[in-house]
Each structure stands twice: as C-alpha cells, then as structure tokens.
Design a protein around this motif. Sequence first.
Motif, mmCIF file in Angstrom:
data_model
loop_
_atom_site.group_PDB
_atom_site.id
_atom_site.type_symbol
_atom_site.label_atom_id
_atom_site.label_comp_id
_atom_site.label_asym_id
_atom_site.label_seq_id
_atom_site.Cartn_x
_atom_site.Cartn_y
_atom_site.Cartn_z
ATOM 1 N N HIS A 104 129.217 13.867 -19.247
ATOM 2 C CA HIS A 104 127.857 13.464 -19.616
ATOM 3 C C HIS A 104 127.031 13.069 -18.386
ATOM 4 O O HIS A 104 127.541 12.966 -17.280
ATOM 5 C CB HIS A 104 127.912 12.293 -20.606
ATOM 6 N N GLY A 105 125.755 12.811 -18.626
ATOM 7 C CA GLY A 105 124.842 12.413 -17.566
ATOM 8 C C GLY A 105 124.746 10.908 -17.381
ATOM 9 O O GLY A 105 125.362 10.123 -18.112
ATOM 10 N N CYS A 161 124.474 7.881 -20.090
ATOM 11 C CA CYS A 161 124.907 8.431 -21.383
ATOM 12 C C CYS A 161 126.391 8.134 -21.583
ATOM 13 O O CYS A 161 126.975 7.350 -20.840
ATOM 14 C CB CYS A 161 124.666 9.939 -21.418
ATOM 15 N N THR A 217 126.960 12.372 -26.027
ATOM 16 C CA THR A 217 126.047 13.441 -25.604
ATOM 17 C C THR A 217 126.516 14.784 -26.155
ATOM 18 O O THR A 217 125.714 15.649 -26.484
ATOM 19 C CB THR A 217 125.998 13.509 -24.059
ATOM 20 N N HIS A 268 126.536 17.790 -17.699
ATOM 21 C CA HIS A 268 125.111 17.649 -17.983
ATOM 22 C C HIS A 268 124.544 16.628 -17.010
ATOM 23 O O HIS A 268 125.103 15.538 -16.871
ATOM 24 C CB HIS A 268 124.931 17.171 -19.431
ATOM 25 N N SER A 269 123.472 16.959 -16.302
ATOM 26 C CA SER A 269 122.802 16.034 -15.400
ATOM 27 C C SER A 269 123.800 15.522 -14.347
ATOM 28 O O SER A 269 124.399 16.323 -13.641
ATOM 29 C CB SER A 269 122.151 14.907 -16.211
ATOM 30 N N LEU A 270 124.018 14.218 -14.257
ATOM 31 C CA LEU A 270 124.997 13.678 -13.303
ATOM 32 C C LEU A 270 126.347 14.341 -13.503
ATOM 33 O O LEU A 270 127.038 14.665 -12.535
ATOM 34 C CB LEU A 270 125.145 12.158 -13.478
#
Length: 120
Positions: free
Chosen positions: A39-40, A43, A47, A105-107
Amino acid sequence: MRNSSSGDAERDQLEHVTIHGHRRAFVRRGSGPALLLLHGLGCDHTTWNPVIDALARRFTVIAPDLLGHGASDKPRADYSVGGYANGMRDLLTVLGVPRATVVGHSLGGGVAMQFAYQYP
C-alpha cells in the motif's frame, strides 16, 4: 496467529508475525504463486480490498500493513524505501515464501521497485 479481538470479518482475517522485535500485520488469502501487495503512505492493507478476492482465485495474496501503518507496530525505525524492502524480504522469509511478484501503490510502488533492485 490470528487476531481474534474483533468480530468483523476483515479483522478476523488479519494475521501477525513478529520480525526483529516488531509486530507486523498482514492479510493472506488464496493459493498459487505468491503476490505481495504494498500500500501507499498513510494507508494499510485495506487499500487492496477491492481486488484481493479476485486475485486470490489464482494467487496467494499477501497484503501487509507496512511498519508504521495500520495494525503493524509504529516504532522508531528505518522508514526508508530500502528499509521497507528489507522488511518485506524478512516477512516473506518468515512466511516461507521463496519468491513473489511484488505490486505497489504510491509509496508501495517505490518499495516494490527497491525490492526488485535489492532482491532480483
């Protein structure tokens, strides 16, 4: 070990392991090749709730709460992308997973790239 402190279905699926003295939370579902979902920032494993069931039809899905997020411990620790990649390697090792496809996702995407770089 399962977390049985809540009656809600999502919480009942949350597992925990302790790695290097820090408790890590994760969801594991399905069977087949391992798929690690990251996850990011800010979060947690939820997620991935919209896709976990579909993915679990073909894969063993592992969706952790990164250290400092969700139900995982929040210690003074290394929160760098490399530190997270090391933590995911250690989680997979403790779970007996020799190889996995890593999706982020993201980070979590940055952690996935770092993981692939460090552990090809």
